[in-house]
Design an enzyme around this catalytic site. Structure first.
Site, PDB file in Angstrom:
ATOM      1  N   GLY A   1       0.785  -1.228   0.000  1.00  0.00           N
ATOM      2  CA  GLY A   1       0.000   0.000   0.000  1.00  0.00           C
ATOM      3  C   GLY A   1       0.815   1.275   0.000  1.00  0.00           C
ATOM      4  O   GLY A   1       0.253   2.365   0.007  1.00  0.00           O
ATOM      5  N   HIS A   2       2.140   1.175  -0.013  1.00  0.00           N
ATOM      6  CA  HIS A   2       2.983   2.388   0.093  1.00  0.00           C
ATOM      7  C   HIS A   2       4.072   2.363  -0.962  1.00  0.00           C
ATOM      8  O   HIS A   2       5.217   2.057  -0.641  1.00  0.00           O
ATOM      9  CB  HIS A   2       3.601   2.455   1.487  1.00  0.00           C
ATOM     10  CG  HIS A   2       4.107   3.809   1.873  1.00  0.00           C
ATOM     11  ND1 HIS A   2       5.372   4.248   1.574  1.00  0.00           N
ATOM     12  CD2 HIS A   2       3.515   4.827   2.541  1.00  0.00           C
ATOM     13  CE1 HIS A   2       5.549   5.466   2.054  1.00  0.00           C
ATOM     14  NE2 HIS A   2       4.430   5.838   2.652  1.00  0.00           N
ATOM     15  N   PHE A   3       3.912   2.653  -2.099  1.00  0.00           N
ATOM     16  CA  PHE A   3       2.683   3.012  -2.809  1.00  0.00           C
ATOM     17  C   PHE A   3       2.548   2.074  -3.999  1.00  0.00           C
ATOM     18  O   PHE A   3       3.565   1.769  -4.627  1.00  0.00           O
ATOM     19  CB  PHE A   3       2.754   4.452  -3.311  1.00  0.00           C
ATOM     20  CG  PHE A   3       2.911   5.461  -2.210  1.00  0.00           C
ATOM     21  CD1 PHE A   3       1.799   5.862  -1.478  1.00  0.00           C
ATOM     22  CD2 PHE A   3       4.141   5.977  -1.877  1.00  0.00           C
ATOM     23  CE1 PHE A   3       1.931   6.804  -0.462  1.00  0.00           C
ATOM     24  CE2 PHE A   3       4.279   6.912  -0.862  1.00  0.00           C
ATOM     25  CZ  PHE A   3       3.175   7.327  -0.153  1.00  0.00           C
TER      26      PHE A   3
END
Length: 150
Positions: free
Chosen positions: A50-52
């Site tokens: 999720g990052h990124f």
């Protein structure tokens, strides 16, 4: 120079486990002075999901956590608990945190921490994280040690 400390020995010095252990190996240290460790950053790190998406970057707070874990290792190498006990270091404060370089999969983060002061159960250290010769992150970290039963 001391002999290196592998991940199995690190597990005896820190309570952290997957997915939150952020130190892979200690390559040098001197008790009550300094410690140099590495974190191999791979695309398999769970935070990259999720990052990124499409542009994986290690979160700055996790660089700080890696430095804090290196500080905990140095402190635990430098002070012996009572028989049947161990020290747990709580992150108590941070000052002067700076981020200078992004960290991406494939990088090797070199963690360098130096003891700045210790009084009773409080440990103040300065930490710097490097990618090659480039400073990625630096901070002054404070921890509070608590002796707990094993």
């Amino acid at each position: 120079m001391n002999e290196s400390i592998d991940i199995n020995q690190i597990f005896t010095l820190l309570p952290h486990r997957y997915p939150f252990i952020l130190v892979d190996r200690v390559i040098d240290y001197k008790v009550m002075e300094y410690l140099i460790a590495i974190k191999n950053v791979t695309i398999n790190e769970n935070f990259f999901t999720g990052h990124f998406p499409g542009n994986p970057i290690m979160p700055g707070v996790l660089m700080l956590e890696a430095l804090a874990q290196a500080c905990g290792i140095l402190a635990n190498l430098s002070r012996q608990p009572k028989e049947g006990y161990e020290f747990l270091h709580y992150f108590a404060g941070i000052d002067n945190a700076r981020f200078k370089q992004v960290v991406i999969p494939g990088d090797q983060l070199r963690l360098e921490v130096r003891l700045a002061g210790q009084k009773r159960d409080f440990w103040r250290m300065h930490g710097e994280a490097y990618i090659g010769d480039k400073l990625a992150c630096s901070a002054d970290l404070l921890s509070a040690a608590k002796e707990i039963k094993k």
